[in-house]
Scaffold this motif. Structure first.
Motif, PDB file in Angstrom:
ATOM      1  N   ARG A  67       0.815  -1.223   0.000  1.00 41.25           N
ATOM      2  CA  ARG A  67       0.000   0.000   0.000  1.00 41.25           C
ATOM      3  C   ARG A  67       0.850   1.276   0.000  1.00 41.25           C
ATOM      4  NH1 ARG A  67      -5.369   1.319   1.463  1.00 41.25           N
ATOM      5  NH2 ARG A  67      -5.654   3.465   0.726  1.00 41.25           N
ATOM      6  N   PRO A  68       1.932   1.343   0.778  1.00 45.65           N
ATOM      7  CA  PRO A  68       2.738   2.580   0.728  1.00 45.65           C
ATOM      8  C   PRO A  68       3.453   2.811  -0.597  1.00 45.65           C
ATOM      9  CG  PRO A  68       3.167   1.349   2.750  1.00 45.65           C
ATOM     10  CD  PRO A  68       2.385   0.444   1.847  1.00 45.65           C
ATOM     11  N   HIS A  69       3.667   1.762  -1.392  1.00 40.15           N
ATOM     12  CA  HIS A  69       4.450   1.904  -2.613  1.00 40.15           C
ATOM     13  C   HIS A  69       3.604   2.014  -3.878  1.00 40.15           C
ATOM     14  CE1 HIS A  69       8.326   0.137  -0.733  1.00 40.15           C
ATOM     15  NE2 HIS A  69       8.537   1.386  -1.030  1.00 40.15           N
ATOM     16  N   TYR A  70       2.376   1.511  -3.846  1.00 39.04           N
ATOM     17  CA  TYR A  70       1.596   1.382  -5.073  1.00 39.04           C
ATOM     18  C   TYR A  70       0.278   2.153  -4.989  1.00 39.04           C
ATOM     19  CZ  TYR A  70       4.724  -2.429  -6.467  1.00 39.04           C
ATOM     20  OH  TYR A  70       5.815  -3.169  -6.812  1.00 39.04           O
ATOM     21  N   ARG A  71      -0.219   2.509  -6.143  1.00 41.91           N
ATOM     22  CA  ARG A  71      -1.542   3.124  -6.286  1.00 41.91           C
ATOM     23  C   ARG A  71      -2.275   2.422  -7.421  1.00 41.91           C
ATOM     24  NH1 ARG A  71       0.099   4.562  -2.253  1.00 41.91           N
ATOM     25  NH2 ARG A  71       0.297   6.646  -1.348  1.00 41.91           N
ATOM     26  N   GLY A  72      -3.523   2.770  -7.611  1.00 41.82           N
ATOM     27  CA  GLY A  72      -4.263   2.250  -8.747  1.00 41.82           C
ATOM     28  C   GLY A  72      -4.719   0.820  -8.567  1.00 41.82           C
ATOM     29  N   VAL A  73      -4.567   0.014  -9.623  1.00 40.29           N
ATOM     30  CA  VAL A  73      -5.168  -1.312  -9.675  1.00 40.29           C
ATOM     31  C   VAL A  73      -4.627  -2.233  -8.582  1.00 40.29           C
ATOM     32  CG1 VAL A  73      -3.463  -2.183 -11.338  1.00 40.29           C
ATOM     33  CG2 VAL A  73      -5.740  -3.222 -11.223  1.00 40.29           C
ATOM     34  N   VAL A  74      -3.370  -2.076  -8.181  1.00 35.71           N
ATOM     35  CA  VAL A  74      -2.794  -2.957  -7.164  1.00 35.71           C
ATOM     36  C   VAL A  74      -3.533  -2.818  -5.835  1.00 35.71           C
ATOM     37  CG1 VAL A  74      -0.720  -3.454  -5.814  1.00 35.71           C
ATOM     38  CG2 VAL A  74      -0.537  -2.994  -8.257  1.00 35.71           C
ATOM     39  N   VAL A  75      -3.919  -1.606  -5.488  1.00 38.43           N
ATOM     40  CA  VAL A  75      -4.606  -1.346  -4.217  1.00 38.43           C
ATOM     41  C   VAL A  75      -5.933  -2.094  -4.158  1.00 38.43           C
ATOM     42  CG1 VAL A  75      -5.626   0.455  -2.769  1.00 38.43           C
ATOM     43  CG2 VAL A  75      -3.471   0.873  -3.955  1.00 38.43           C
ATOM     44  N   TYR A  76      -6.559  -2.299  -5.301  1.00 40.24           N
ATOM     45  CA  TYR A  76      -7.835  -3.028  -5.333  1.00 40.24           C
ATOM     46  C   TYR A  76      -7.625  -4.521  -5.569  1.00 40.24           C
ATOM     47  CZ  TYR A  76      -9.449   1.744  -5.920  1.00 40.24           C
ATOM     48  OH  TYR A  76      -9.671   3.092  -5.752  1.00 40.24           O
ATOM     49  N   ALA A  77      -6.542  -4.869  -6.238  1.00 41.58           N
ATOM     50  CA  ALA A  77      -6.303  -6.279  -6.554  1.00 41.58           C
ATOM     51  C   ALA A  77      -5.991  -7.092  -5.298  1.00 41.58           C
ATOM     52  CB  ALA A  77      -5.155  -6.403  -7.563  1.00 41.58           C
ATOM     53  N   PHE A  78      -5.268  -6.502  -4.354  1.00 38.16           N
ATOM     54  CA  PHE A  78      -4.907  -7.250  -3.147  1.00 38.16           C
ATOM     55  C   PHE A  78      -6.134  -7.642  -2.321  1.00 38.16           C
ATOM     56  CE2 PHE A  78      -0.417  -7.009  -3.616  1.00 38.16           C
ATOM     57  CZ  PHE A  78       0.113  -7.882  -2.667  1.00 38.16           C
ATOM     58  N   PRO A  79      -7.001  -6.701  -1.932  1.00 38.89           N
ATOM     59  CA  PRO A  79      -8.194  -7.110  -1.161  1.00 38.89           C
ATOM     60  C   PRO A  79      -9.056  -8.126  -1.905  1.00 38.89           C
ATOM     61  CG  PRO A  79      -7.891  -4.737  -1.020  1.00 38.89           C
ATOM     62  CD  PRO A  79      -6.924  -5.229  -2.053  1.00 38.89           C
ATOM     63  N   ALA A  80      -9.189  -7.955  -3.214  1.00 34.69           N
ATOM     64  CA  ALA A  80      -9.988  -8.908  -3.984  1.00 34.69           C
ATOM     65  C   ALA A  80      -9.364 -10.300  -3.948  1.00 34.69           C
ATOM     66  CB  ALA A  80     -10.118  -8.423  -5.428  1.00 34.69           C
ATOM     67  N   ALA A  81      -8.049 -10.363  -4.109  1.00 30.59           N
ATOM     68  CA  ALA A  81      -7.372 -11.658  -4.079  1.00 30.59           C
ATOM     69  C   ALA A  81      -7.488 -12.312  -2.709  1.00 30.59           C
ATOM     70  CB  ALA A  81      -5.902 -11.477  -4.456  1.00 30.59           C
ATOM     71  N   ILE A  82      -7.403 -11.525  -1.655  1.00 34.85           N
ATOM     72  CA  ILE A  82      -7.504 -12.078  -0.291  1.00 34.85           C
ATOM     73  C   ILE A  82      -8.876 -12.704  -0.072  1.00 34.85           C
ATOM     74  CG2 ILE A  82      -7.571 -11.427   2.154  1.00 34.85           C
ATOM     75  CD1 ILE A  82      -5.445  -9.239   1.351  1.00 34.85           C
ATOM     76  N   VAL A  83      -9.930 -12.011  -0.504  1.00 29.67           N
ATOM     77  CA  VAL A  83     -11.286 -12.549  -0.354  1.00 29.67           C
ATOM     78  C   VAL A  83     -11.443 -13.840  -1.149  1.00 29.67           C
ATOM     79  CG1 VAL A  83     -13.724 -12.114  -0.871  1.00 29.67           C
ATOM     80  CG2 VAL A  83     -12.323 -10.299   0.141  1.00 29.67           C
ATOM     81  N   LEU A  84     -10.935 -13.856  -2.379  1.00 25.88           N
ATOM     82  CA  LEU A  84     -11.063 -15.047  -3.217  1.00 25.88           C
ATOM     83  C   LEU A  84     -10.249 -16.220  -2.653  1.00 25.88           C
ATOM     84  CD1 LEU A  84     -10.917 -13.399  -6.758  1.00 25.88           C
ATOM     85  CD2 LEU A  84     -12.914 -14.362  -5.602  1.00 25.88           C
ATOM     86  N   VAL A  85      -9.099 -15.944  -2.065  1.00 25.22           N
ATOM     87  CA  VAL A  85      -8.308 -17.003  -1.434  1.00 25.22           C
ATOM     88  C   VAL A  85      -9.095 -17.647  -0.295  1.00 25.22           C
ATOM     89  CG1 VAL A  85      -6.307 -17.398   0.072  1.00 25.22           C
ATOM     90  CG2 VAL A  85      -6.023 -16.169  -2.084  1.00 25.22           C
ATOM     91  N   LEU A  86      -9.772 -16.826   0.495  1.00 25.90           N
ATOM     92  CA  LEU A  86     -10.550 -17.360   1.611  1.00 25.90           C
ATOM     93  C   LEU A  86     -11.797 -18.108   1.141  1.00 25.90           C
ATOM     94  CD1 LEU A  86     -10.275 -14.386   4.133  1.00 25.90           C
ATOM     95  CD2 LEU A  86      -9.177 -16.636   4.293  1.00 25.90           C
ATOM     96  N   LEU A  87     -12.254 -17.832  -0.077  1.00 26.75           N
ATOM     97  CA  LEU A  87     -13.404 -18.547  -0.634  1.00 26.75           C
ATOM     98  C   LEU A  87     -12.991 -19.830  -1.362  1.00 26.75           C
ATOM     99  CD1 LEU A  87     -15.518 -15.570  -2.080  1.00 26.75           C
ATOM    100  CD2 LEU A  87     -15.961 -16.902   0.001  1.00 26.75           C
ATOM    101  N   ALA A  88     -11.712 -19.944  -1.711  1.00 24.64           N
ATOM    102  CA  ALA A  88     -11.249 -21.076  -2.515  1.00 24.64           C
ATOM    103  C   ALA A  88     -11.549 -22.437  -1.883  1.00 24.64           C
ATOM    104  CB  ALA A  88      -9.752 -20.934  -2.789  1.00 24.64           C
ATOM    105  N   PRO A  89     -11.444 -22.616  -0.555  1.00 20.69           N
ATOM    106  CA  PRO A  89     -11.739 -23.935   0.019  1.00 20.69           C
ATOM    107  C   PRO A  89     -13.185 -24.390  -0.145  1.00 20.69           C
ATOM    108  CG  PRO A  89     -10.381 -22.667   1.530  1.00 20.69           C
ATOM    109  CD  PRO A  89     -10.817 -21.725   0.453  1.00 20.69           C
ATOM    110  N   LEU A  90     -14.064 -23.493  -0.541  1.00 16.64           N
ATOM    111  CA  LEU A  90     -15.460 -23.870  -0.730  1.00 16.64           C
ATOM    112  C   LEU A  90     -15.702 -24.566  -2.067  1.00 16.64           C
ATOM    113  CD1 LEU A  90     -17.187 -20.619   0.613  1.00 16.64           C
ATOM    114  CD2 LEU A  90     -16.606 -22.716   1.863  1.00 16.64           C
ATOM    115  N   GLY A  91     -14.696 -24.531  -2.954  1.00 18.23           N
ATOM    116  CA  GLY A  91     -14.847 -25.149  -4.267  1.00 18.23           C
ATOM    117  C   GLY A  91     -13.873 -26.291  -4.466  1.00 18.23           C
ATOM    118  N   PRO A  92     -13.834 -26.844  -5.679  1.00 20.20           N
ATOM    119  CA  PRO A  92     -12.904 -27.949  -5.965  1.00 20.20           C
ATOM    120  C   PRO A  92     -11.472 -27.445  -6.147  1.00 20.20           C
ATOM    121  CG  PRO A  92     -14.145 -27.359  -7.936  1.00 20.20           C
ATOM    122  CD  PRO A  92     -14.710 -26.527  -6.826  1.00 20.20           C
ATOM    123  N   ALA A  93     -10.501 -28.297  -5.952  1.00 16.70           N
ATOM    124  CA  ALA A  93      -9.075 -28.010  -6.146  1.00 16.70           C
ATOM    125  C   ALA A  93      -8.665 -26.697  -5.482  1.00 16.70           C
ATOM    126  CB  ALA A  93      -8.742 -27.982  -7.639  1.00 16.70           C
TER     127      ALA A  93
END
Length: 391
Positions: A334-360
């Motif tokens: 967060r201190p180094h980046y702006r733009g798409v990276v700032v939104y990509a990290f929270p989205a990826a974290i949420v999707l990682v936590l949802l991954a065990p609900l599906g296959p593989a």
């Protein structure tokens, strides 16, 4: 000649310059890190076995408690040596006492997990911390400008160590509650001591020290996962284990890439920033170690030797990956980046936590964190605009 020999054996412990050029980790510091990883490996292995046996809550709590002792002793040595590393005989011998304490602590990890017996761990921890007291007393005697700070450090550390020993005499659940009280006290000692006269640590050196320890812990995760896959390979589930190993490597490689994409030395601009960044690394390092334990637990599940469900095993990977990404995002991305990276990290974290609900789930986590790494790399190194055609 005698004077030169004396300077090699013994140097006055005064503060080193924070602007010293080409300051890098010493061989003694690297040796210190490698010996501490023995304790990290013991804690991660105990977490792996606790998860596999269905004692996840107890295992996670024990892991976080043991990892605090390892991490906090390492942190105190690293910041002290950044300011006062004389590399003389007394400094080396005291550091080796701290290493011995770390090995004592590592030997006590299985008893702490299996029987709730923290006596050996406490002994190792107190040995490490009392060695640190002797270092600060040496500073108090030889660096008049920081005598007050050094005495605060020495007195505060010694007092808290008495608390750790007395904690062993308390009945349950007071011994458990006292643990968290003492953790807070440990964390407050540097904050209180540095208010007297801040020590002069080296930002580049501190950033390198944390980077090296993160690197070693990530390597330990690769080793623990590899050993688990190797042990399970003869159980007739080779195909699933190969895919698990490949996904695990992608996850750890991506964790490495994200951490080392940008140096953090330019973030360490004040004592407040240094404490926030340094303390926050507890979550980065603990999560990095726990990922290896989670991958080992997944190998046990695929080999049908685990006592947990597929979803529980998958969350043993997803949760530490999410903690790692969250901590890294707040401290360094967060201190180094702006733009798409700032939104990509929270989205990826949420999707990682949802991954065990599906296959593989582990393979999905690997794809997610690899995609996140790609986004960060492209944001750091955007493609140049195509040259315009000549008119």
């Amino acid at each position: 000649m005698a004077e030169a020999a004396r300077r090699v054996l013994y140097r006055r412990m005064t503060s080193r310059s924070p602007d010293e050029p080409h300051r890098t980790a010493t061989p003694l510091e690297l040796f210190f890190d490698l010996c501490f990883v023995v304790a990290v490996a013991q804690a991660a292995a105990s977490l792996h076995h606790a998860v596999t046996e269905g004692h996840t809550g107890q295992g996670v709590l024990g892991f976080l408690m043991v990892f605090f002792a390892i991490w906090w002793a390492w942190v105190n040595f690293s910041w002290f040596s950044s300011a006062y590393d004389t590399d003389d005989v007394p400094f080396r011998l005291t550091t080796m006492v701290q290493i011995a304490g770390a090995l004592i602590l590592a030997a006590g990890v299985p008893r702490a997990f299996d029987h709730g017996d923290f006596r050996l761990i406490t002994l190792g921890y107190v040995v490490m911390r009392l060695a640190m007291v002797t270092q600060w007393l040496r500073v108090a005697a030889q660096d008049p400008a920081h005598r007050g700070t050094a005495l605060r450090f020495a007195g505060g550390i010694a007092l808290v160590q008495a608390g750790w020993v007395l904690r062993l005499l308390l009945p349950a659940p007071w011994d458990f509650r006292m643990f968290f009280v003492l953790v807070v006290c440990e964390l407050l000692v540097p904050v209180w001591a540095e208010r007297k006269a801040p020590t002069r640590w080296h930002p580049h050196h501190i950033a390198e020290r944390y980077s090296l320890f993160t690197l070693i812990v990530l390597g330990e995760s690769v080793l623990s996962a590899t050993l688990a896959v190797e042990a399970a390979f003869g159980t007739g589930h080779a195909a699933s284990l190969v895919w698990l190993a490949a996904a695990g490597l992608v996850i750890v490689f991506s964790m490495w890439w994200l951490y080392f994409e940008r140096s953090a030395h330019d973030l360490l601009v004040s004592l407040r920033a240094g404490i926030r960044w340094g303390y926050g690394h507890y979550f980065i390092l603990a999560a990095a170690a726990a990922v290896g334990a989670g991958l080992a637990a997944m190998a046990d599940f695929h080999s049908h030797v685990s006592h947990v469900s597929a979803r529980a095993a998958a969350y043993s990977v997803a949760v530490p990956v999410a903690v790692y990404l969250s901590s890294l995002f707040l401290l360094q991305i967060r201190p180094h980046y702006r733009g798409v990276v700032v939104y990509a990290f929270p989205a990826a974290i949420v999707l990682v936590l949802l991954a065990p609900l599906g296959p593989a789930p582990v393979q999905v986590i690997a794809l997610l964190i690899a995609a996140l790494t790609t986004v960060v790399v492209l944001a750091r190194h955007p493609r140049p605009a195509p040259a315009s055609a000549p008119s």
